[in-house]
Design a protein around this motif. Structure first.
Motif: not given
Length: 762
Positions: A80-87, A126-137, A148-156
């Motif tokens: 739950l924490f890894l997939n839906y919050l900050f990874g 902030l680290l979650s958003i940064f990792l989400g941005n790397l995943k999208l790139i 990165c978690g759900g929050v990170g990928i969404y905001l990224a």
């Protein structure tokens, strides 16, 4: 009442709450560390969880294939924490919970811990958003959502749509940079300036001003406690920092230096300021331990409670000698009620030197200064070596000592502009005067400052006579370098008045207002010497009087008049007074003297009357002695409590020997001669008073001379009688007035001898 019950409920269940928070945080950390995406328990839905207890074969197989350290619960929690919050950044949430649980259990939950927890939460976000941005790139399958978690990928994803992949990455890096700088308190202005210097090269480095005051900031650690009665106790202790060694900003000797002869320039001398190795190393300063501080705070609270004075908060600031307890009383408590309990507080704490400050300047608290059971000695080396003194930009810098918080306190004698010191015998006045002299010797060259030292005790300051050809200014009319007799002191003070007048005459013809402007223009060559006046850089003159009471006993009028004139006018020409007395009574420290000495130091005195004589307020009678003092700057309403820096006679002797071993001037710096001045006035053809001859015969006939005698016999006013008496003194008919209001000595034995003198002047 409801608030009190709520508080009691929290205290009663604090143990269970702290354990629960700690346990959940530890479970979260362990589950995330042991998480595996292959655990089939992750795929169990909420409806299938109940089949665990029915023995369903499919569910059992999925549980057996789960490798998480905490089993099904750990696998589901981490999923739950890894997939839906900050990874994987969610592990910092578990760390935050562990820290809060431990702090709550130990009753150490403070603002600093809450602040650190908040910073850690923001970093995780902030680290979650940064990792989400790397995943999208990169978009690889190996870069799973758990990173990165759900929050990170969404905001990224939102940032990428707004700024693009590269723009969003640059924006995130910039935000990270700002966040880290905010946490560690980086001065971005200095950082940008230094970066600019490195890019622009040597020219920019020379243009960029250096900032040295950043090294003086002391970190402060606060420990917040609460006693059983709910009174908040805050202990503030300065943390020691290793400062970089900073070389003192010493001015260079002038090309033209004043020496024995005042109308010609003298040779340049090669002079080095004394090193700090001549001083004894400072012992490690100790402050009261936490147990003693808490014990005193509790005694203080209970004592005030006995008189129905409720205390909401006690802030403790320990120092090397004295500890400051700042209390925040309840809203309905009158301040004068606390002030009246000073003796009761001293009795309860079995301490001497209790001082109540009500209220604290600029604060809504009442301060109570309580001496430590084991005070530390503040040695002058610890003050001389401090960055505060080395970087102090005063004209005449003085190392006063350390405040009750352990901070070095310095001030500029040139801005005071005169200093009055009072205190009982053995309270530390002579050590304080030595501290002032040593401070100036460590910062100024012989061309910049001269001392006139008057020591009626004859033992305290005699060591400085070895500095006659370096730092002393002497009067040619006396045969002492260090003045020890009241008669010579009066002559020297009058000579200083002549020096002041001569300097003002120079300034008037040069068109300047003070000594700083004069020396600057002379250095720049804007003022040229003439046949009448020789212009050269003038040194400052510091006049030290160790015991004013002895001088006032011999001749109060003759002493008070030149001191008053110097105090009123001499600051502009660079003459500054430091006057000390062990008898601070109104007949010694007169109203005229007090009015011209706005800056004062009070050591321990015997009574409140003496304290009010020096400071115009009580407090000095509660000091501890041994250098404990109250310093009242000019214009201040409340004094500052300072522990005077200690310098031993052995250290003074080492400094004096080091300076005297270096080449000096041929003769000391000479002040104007009173005798020569009187001869010049006589030779200018001054017209004598019409009653001069009659007055001369009158005093010879009576065998004594006084102004009142001339007033009665000649029926003239005081001003005219005093002027005739001065003319009689210049002609050698009567002696100087050195014993107050007593009659002067008549130097002529007969009228025949008087006739010879009168014939020469006709």
């Amino acid at each position: 009442m409801k608030k009190a019950k709520g508080g009691n409920f929290f205290v009663k269940h604090k143990f269970a709450l702290s354990i629960s928070i700690f346990a959940f945080g530890l479970i979260l950390i362990l589950s995330i560390v042991s998480y595996s995406p292959r655990d089939e328990a992750n795929l169990l839905s909420l409806s299938e969880i109940g089949k665990i207890f029915t023995g369903d074969e499919l569910v059992r197989i999925k549980l057996e294939r789960t490798k998480n350290w905490l089993g099904f619960f750990g696998a589901k929690l981490s999923f739950l924490f890894l997939n839906y919050l900050f990874g994987y950044s969610s592990i910092f949430i578990g760390l935050i919970l562990v820290i809060l649980g431990v702090a709550l259990f130990l009753d150490k939950l403070s603002k600093s811990i809450l602040k650190f927890s908040f910073y850690l939460l923001v970093f995780s976000f902030l680290l979650s958003i940064f990792l989400g941005n790397l995943k999208l790139i990169f978009g690889t399958d190996e870069f799973r959502v758990e990173v990165c978690g759900g929050v990170g990928i969404y905001l990224a994803d939102i940032l990428t749509k707004l700024f693009g992949e590269i723009g969003s990455m640059i924006l995130l890096l910039f935000v990270f940079f700002i966040f880290i700088g905010f946490v560690v308190e980086v001065n971005f202005y200095d950082f940008a300036a230094k970066a600019s210097d490195s890019l622009l090269g040597l020219w920019s480095k020379l243009k960029q001003p250096q900032k040295v005051k950043q090294a003086n900031i002391k970190a402060v650690k606060q420990v917040e406690l609460k006693n059983a009665k709910g009174t908040e106790i805050v202990i503030t202790t300065p943390e020691k920092k290793d400062f970089e060694k900073v070389e003192p900003q010493r001015s260079k000797p002038s090309k033209i230096q004043p020496g024995a002869v005042k109308d010609v320039s003298v040779r340049k001398i090669d002079f080095k300021l004394p090193p700090v190795e001549l001083l004894e190393e400072s012992d490690e300063e100790t402050i009261a331990d936490e147990e003693e501080l808490n014990q005193n705070a509790e005694i203080l609270r209970k004592k005030l409670a006995n008189f129905d004075i409720e205390v909401e908060k006690i802030s403790i600031t320990p120092g090397p000698v004295v500890t400051l307890y700042e209390i925040v009383p309840a809203a309905d408590v009158k301040v004068r009620e606390i002030v009246s309990l000073a003796d009761d507080i001293a009795l309860a704490l079995a301490a001497r030197g209790i001082r109540v400050i009500a209220p604290m300047p600029g604060k809504g608290t009442v301060g109570i200064e309580i001496p430590n059971k084991k005070p530390s000695i503040v040695r002058i080396r610890s003050v001389i070596e401090s960055p505060e003194f080395k970087n102090f930009e005063g004209i005449l810098p003085i190392a006063m000592g350390k405040t009750i918080t352990g901070e070095v306190y310095c001030d500029d004698l040139a801005k005071m502009p005169h200093l009055l010191i009072g205190g009982a015998t053995g309270s530390g006045k002579s050590v304080g005067i030595n501290t002032i002299i040593v401070s100036l010797l460590y910062k100024l060259y012989p061309s910049e400052v001269k001392f006139v030292i008057i020591d009626p005790k004859k033992v305290e300051l005699v060591n400085y006579r070895k500095l006659a050809n370096h730092y002393l200014a002497v009067c040619p009319d006396v045969d002492e370098d260090i003045i020890t007799t009241p008669e010579n002191a009066i002559v020297v003070l009058r000579s200083l008045v002549l020096e002041m007048n001569e300097r003002y005459e120079k300034f008037s013809k040069a068109g300047v207002r003070n000594i700083q402007d004069y020396n600057e223009k002379v250095k720049q060559g804007k003022i040229k010497s003439t046949d009448e006046i020789q212009h050269f850089e003038l040194p400052y003159i510091v006049v030290i009087i160790d015991e004013l009471a002895d001088l006032m006993l011999v001749g109060s009028t003759d002493v008070e008049e030149p001191i008053t004139r110097l105090a009123q006018l001499a600051r502009g020409v660079g003459i500054h007074l430091v006057v000390a007395t062990q008898r601070p009574s109104v007949d010694v420290i007169t109203g005229i003297i007090k009015a011209n000495f706005p800056t004062r130091i009070a050591y321990q005195v015997a009574s409140k009357v003496d304290s009010r004589t020096i400071l115009d307020m009580n407090g000095a009678e509660q000091l501890m002695g041994s250098g404990d003092m109250l310093y009242l700057p000019a214009g201040a309403t409340k004094p500052i409590r300072i522990q005077n820096a200690f310098v031993s006679p052995e250290e003074v002797e080492k400094i004096v020997d080091y300076i005297s071993s270096q080449p000096g001037y041929d003769r000391p710096y000479e002040l104007p001669s009173i005798v020569e001045k009187q001869k010049v006035e006589i030779n200018t053809g001054e017209d004598f008073d019409e009653l001069f001859e009659e007055a001369a015969r009158l005093v010879v006939r009576f065998g004594q001379a006084s102004t009142s005698l001339l007033q009665r016999r000649l029926r003239i006013g005081y001003a005219r009688a005093a002027r005739i008496m001065d003319q009689l003194e210049r002609e050698g008919i009567v002696g100087p007035q050195i014993e107050g209001n007593k009659a002067r000595e008549v130097l002529i034995g007969s009228e025949n001898e008087l006739d010879e003198i009168l014939k020469k002047n006709r």
